[in-house]
Structures are given as structure tokens and as C-alpha cells.
Write a protein that holds these residues in place. Structure first.
Motif, PDB file in Angstrom:
ATOM      1  N   ASP A  57       0.829  -1.199   0.000  1.00 44.43           N
ATOM      2  CA  ASP A  57       0.000   0.000   0.000  1.00 44.43           C
ATOM      3  C   ASP A  57       0.866   1.253   0.000  1.00 44.43           C
ATOM      4  N   GLU A  58       0.670   2.097  -0.996  1.00 48.71           N
ATOM      5  CA  GLU A  58       1.492   3.305  -1.179  1.00 48.71           C
ATOM      6  C   GLU A  58       1.440   4.224   0.037  1.00 48.71           C
ATOM      7  N   ALA A  59       0.250   4.507   0.528  1.00 45.53           N
ATOM      8  CA  ALA A  59       0.108   5.415   1.671  1.00 45.53           C
ATOM      9  C   ALA A  59       0.745   4.824   2.920  1.00 45.53           C
ATOM     10  N   SER A  60       0.580   3.532   3.115  1.00 39.54           N
ATOM     11  CA  SER A  60       1.145   2.874   4.295  1.00 39.54           C
ATOM     12  C   SER A  60       2.669   2.938   4.286  1.00 39.54           C
ATOM     13  N   VAL A  61       3.267   2.757   3.126  1.00 35.57           N
ATOM     14  CA  VAL A  61       4.731   2.834   3.023  1.00 35.57           C
ATOM     15  C   VAL A  61       5.210   4.251   3.305  1.00 35.57           C
ATOM     16  N   ASN A  62       4.531   5.242   2.747  1.00 36.09           N
ATOM     17  CA  ASN A  62       4.913   6.634   3.010  1.00 36.09           C
ATOM     18  C   ASN A  62       4.807   6.970   4.498  1.00 36.09           C
ATOM     19  N   GLU A  63       3.761   6.448   5.136  1.00 37.30           N
ATOM     20  CA  GLU A  63       3.588   6.673   6.573  1.00 37.30           C
ATOM     21  C   GLU A  63       4.689   5.996   7.380  1.00 37.30           C
ATOM     22  N   LEU A  64       5.198   4.877   6.893  1.00 43.10           N
ATOM     23  CA  LEU A  64       6.304   4.186   7.563  1.00 43.10           C
ATOM     24  C   LEU A  64       7.527   5.093   7.665  1.00 43.10           C
ATOM     25  N   PHE A  65       7.871   5.761   6.572  1.00 47.21           N
ATOM     26  CA  PHE A  65       9.039   6.643   6.590  1.00 47.21           C
ATOM     27  C   PHE A  65       8.774   7.893   7.423  1.00 47.21           C
ATOM     28  N   GLU A  66       7.545   8.363   7.410  1.00 44.59           N
ATOM     29  CA  GLU A  66       7.206   9.513   8.254  1.00 44.59           C
ATOM     30  C   GLU A  66       7.326   9.149   9.729  1.00 44.59           C
ATOM     31  N   ALA A  67       6.872   7.942  10.086  1.00 41.80           N
ATOM     32  CA  ALA A  67       6.972   7.490  11.473  1.00 41.80           C
ATOM     33  C   ALA A  67       8.429   7.335  11.892  1.00 41.80           C
ATOM     34  N   HIS A  92      12.812   9.309  15.320  1.00 44.98           N
ATOM     35  CA  HIS A  92      14.260   9.487  15.511  1.00 44.98           C
ATOM     36  C   HIS A  92      14.763  10.884  15.138  1.00 44.98           C
ATOM     37  N   ASN A  93      13.910  11.679  14.473  1.00 45.63           N
ATOM     38  CA  ASN A  93      14.306  13.016  14.037  1.00 45.63           C
ATOM     39  C   ASN A  93      15.531  12.983  13.129  1.00 45.63           C
ATOM     40  N   LYS A  94      15.592  11.961  12.315  1.00 46.38           N
ATOM     41  CA  LYS A  94      16.641  11.874  11.295  1.00 46.38           C
ATOM     42  C   LYS A  94      16.135  10.992  10.164  1.00 46.38           C
ATOM     43  N   ARG A  95      16.636  11.269   8.957  1.00 44.69           N
ATOM     44  CA  ARG A  95      16.210  10.515   7.790  1.00 44.69           C
ATOM     45  C   ARG A  95      16.816   9.107   7.794  1.00 44.69           C
ATOM     46  N   VAL A  96      16.126   8.195   7.151  1.00 41.55           N
ATOM     47  CA  VAL A  96      16.661   6.845   6.978  1.00 41.55           C
ATOM     48  C   VAL A  96      17.823   6.903   5.995  1.00 41.55           C
ATOM     49  N   SER A  97      18.966   6.369   6.400  1.00 43.53           N
ATOM     50  CA  SER A  97      20.144   6.325   5.529  1.00 43.53           C
ATOM     51  C   SER A  97      20.342   4.959   4.885  1.00 43.53           C
ATOM     52  N   VAL A  98      19.957   3.904   5.600  1.00 43.16           N
ATOM     53  CA  VAL A  98      20.150   2.529   5.114  1.00 43.16           C
ATOM     54  C   VAL A  98      18.792   1.839   5.087  1.00 43.16           C
ATOM     55  N   LEU A  99      18.413   1.344   3.915  1.00 41.17           N
ATOM     56  CA  LEU A  99      17.173   0.589   3.758  1.00 41.17           C
ATOM     57  C   LEU A  99      17.510  -0.867   3.470  1.00 41.17           C
ATOM     58  N   VAL A 100      17.059  -1.763   4.352  1.00 40.23           N
ATOM     59  CA  VAL A 100      17.242  -3.201   4.148  1.00 40.23           C
ATOM     60  C   VAL A 100      15.891  -3.782   3.751  1.00 40.23           C
ATOM     61  N   VAL A 101      15.756  -4.138   2.479  1.00 41.79           N
ATOM     62  CA  VAL A 101      14.497  -4.675   1.957  1.00 41.79           C
ATOM     63  C   VAL A 101      14.507  -6.180   2.193  1.00 41.79           C
ATOM     64  N   SER A 137      20.345  15.399   5.273  1.00 40.47           N
ATOM     65  CA  SER A 137      21.578  16.173   5.399  1.00 40.47           C
ATOM     66  C   SER A 137      22.694  15.465   4.647  1.00 40.47           C
ATOM     67  N   GLU A 138      23.791  16.173   4.423  1.00 38.92           N
ATOM     68  CA  GLU A 138      24.934  15.551   3.748  1.00 38.92           C
ATOM     69  C   GLU A 138      25.486  14.392   4.577  1.00 38.92           C
ATOM     70  N   GLU A 139      25.444  14.528   5.879  1.00 37.47           N
ATOM     71  CA  GLU A 139      25.914  13.438   6.753  1.00 37.47           C
ATOM     72  C   GLU A 139      25.037  12.203   6.594  1.00 37.47           C
ATOM     73  N   GLU A 140      23.724  12.413   6.539  1.00 37.19           N
ATOM     74  CA  GLU A 140      22.816  11.287   6.359  1.00 37.19           C
ATOM     75  C   GLU A 140      22.995  10.646   4.989  1.00 37.19           C
ATOM     76  N   LYS A 141      23.249  11.459   3.975  1.00 37.46           N
ATOM     77  CA  LYS A 141      23.444  10.928   2.628  1.00 37.46           C
ATOM     78  C   LYS A 141      24.751  10.150   2.491  1.00 37.46           C
ATOM     79  N   ALA A 142      25.726  10.473   3.320  1.00 35.04           N
ATOM     80  CA  ALA A 142      27.043   9.833   3.212  1.00 35.04           C
ATOM     81  C   ALA A 142      26.984   8.321   3.446  1.00 35.04           C
TER      82      ALA A 142
END
Length: 266
Positions: free
Chosen positions: A62-72, A77-86, A132-137
Motif C-alpha cells: 500500500d502506497e500510503a502505508s509505506v509513506n507513513e512508515l518513513f514519516e513514522a 528518531h528526528n533523522k532521515r533513513v540512511s540505510v534501507l534493508v528490503v 543532510s549531507e551526513e545522512e546521505k554519506a
């Protein structure tokens, strides 16, 4: 010698975290000091006790559910996900050759294993644009493929097709796309053979089946979840694997192929 994985405080999202490989991966990343979001479809009983972890439910179809996962994950954590393990996936325990497979089974397997991966990767890359650049690294995507994606798997063609699409479709495509968002971003796949997980438990109770499954495997062992989780952590590490990109890494004990089963009719 002590190795620094470079994952301390790096935000890692593991999908299918309640399964055997998923939970072991969460534990491994926790030991390395990562910031963790653990995804599951339903509330699990085996993911308690990890301090500070974000435990989030989502339907990957579900598209909305996945988007909500990243928002949660970001909100917690107040930081973006840097590593995604599918890591999530389904494998039907009942054998079904293509000639007898229902359309519902085919569509559901691809919806979970492949469309789910697409939605997760798209949401990951979109939120990475705001990082951030640190998160993207430390940016990387790791797919959990399978020997089924390399050798095929008779009577489980839906699963084999979904894994092959990750390994040979998305990995080489995304490794060229992620760098437009994160210049040092990487995309790889860790591809196990048989692993002693709850999903495979019933099949692995059959000694004759295990003998056939390992017939072309020199190490003659079924992998443990820890065998796979350690390789996931290594390939996620920007210090240990920072120049490894677009690779399908087989973690299968050296498997060379599959025996025909059932025997071919002549």
C-alpha cells in the motif's frame, strides 16, 4: 584488531523485522550502535527490548502505508533513513508449478516481494532528497535476494521471479539512480540459499528435502540467520564496503545449482 563499521547513529530501516533474518539484522545493527526502525506488518512478540528502536507497522503493498512508515521513522528518531534493508518477503509453503498456480498467488507474491520493494525504494529516495549531507554519506539500499532468483525454483516460480527482479532488475538500475540523490549512495543484494528461519521451518524438517537442497552446496550446511545478518551489516558499512556497488553477493555455501525435483518425466 577492532573494525569500525561506521554505522554508529546511522538510521537503518529493516523491513520484515519480525522474521528470522530481520530480527537477527536488527540485533546486529543494534550491537553496532545504529539507530533502528523495525518494520513489520503485524505487532510482533519478538522485537521487544531494543532500546530506543522505532517499531512501525505497514502494509508494503500500500502506497500510503509505506509513506507513513518513513514519516513514522523520521518522527521517532528526528533523522532521515540512511540505510534501507528490503528484507520482507513471502514464500508459499505449498508447492505450485506454474501450470497449476492461481493468479491470486502470483499477484500477491509479486505485490509483496516486488511492488513492495518498489514502493519502499521510491519512498526512501524521496525522503533522502531532504536528508543532510551526513545522512546521505551512509546512503544504501540492500535487497535480500535468493538463490531462487539465480537458479530458479521449480514449483515456486512466483517467488523466483520476484527475487530475480530485485537482483537483476532493481540492483543494476538503482545503483545508477541513487547517486543522483546521494553521490556516495550504493545498492547491493545479499542472496541467501536455505536459511533456518520460521518461514522455512516446515520444509527443513524433511531430511530428504534438506539432502537434495544441499546436494550442490560444498559447505553442506543450512545457513543461520546470523550468517546472513552479518553480511548485511558488512555491505551496509560505508567504511568496510564503501566501494562495493551494484553487486549480487551470494551467501549460499557455494551452491552451484539445483537438482531437478520432482524428476523430469521422459
Amino acid at each position: 584488531m577492532s573494525l569500525d563499521f561506521g554505522l554508529k547513529n546511522v538510521h537503518v530501516l529493516v523491513t520484515g523485522a519480525a522474521g528470522g533474518i530481520g530480527r537477527e539484522s536488527v540485533q546486529t545493527f543494534a550491537q553496532l550502535g545504529a539507530t533502528i526502525t523495525a518494520h513489520c506488518r503485524r505487532q510482533p512478540d519478538n522485537l521487544q527490548g531494543f532500546e530506543g528502536m522505532c517499531l512501525a507497522q505497514a502494509d508494503v503493498r500500500d502506497e500510503a502505508s509505506v509513506n507513513e512508515l518513513f514519516e513514522a521513522a523520521y518522527s521517532h528518531h528526528n533523522k532521515r533513513v540512511s540505510v534501507l534493508v528490503v528484507n520482507h518477503g513471502i514464500w508459499e509453503g505449498v508447492d505450485a508449478p506454474i501450470a497449476d498456480m492461481t493468479l491470486d498467488q502470483w499477484q500477491n507474491t509479486l505485490a509483496v516481494n516486488l511492488t513492495g520493494a518498489f514502493l519502499l525504494c521510491r519512498a526512501f529516495l524521496q525522503q533522502l532528497r531532504k536528508a543532510s549531507e551526513e545522512e546521505k554519506a551512509s546512503a544504501c539500499i540492500i535487497f535480500i535476494g535468493s538463490t531462487a532468483g539465480k537458479f530458479g525454483e521449480a514449483q515456486h516460480g512466483d517467488y523466483a521471479a520476484s527475487k530475480a527482479a530485485l537482483m537483476y532488475g532493481l540492483v543494476p538500475s538503482l545503483k545508477n539512480e541513487i547517486v543522483a540523490v546521494a553521490p556516495r549512495g550504493r545498492v547491493n543484494a545479499i542472496n541467501p540459499g536455505w536459511v533456518a528461519t520460521p518461514m522455512a521451518e516446515e520444509k527443513l524438517k524433511d531430511a530428504a528435502f534438506v539432502e537434495r537442497a544441499l546436494a550442490t552446496t560444498p559447505l553442506q550446511k543450512v545457513a543461520t540467520p546470523a550468517d546472513i545478518a552479518r553480511q548485511i551489516a558488512i555491505i551496509a558499512s560505508p567504511t568496510l564496503s564503501g566501494h562495493v556497488n551494484g553487486m549480487n553477493i551470494m551467501v549460499d555455501g557455494g551452491m552451484e545449482g539445483r537438482l531437478l525435483f520432482p524428476p523430469r518425466h521422459r
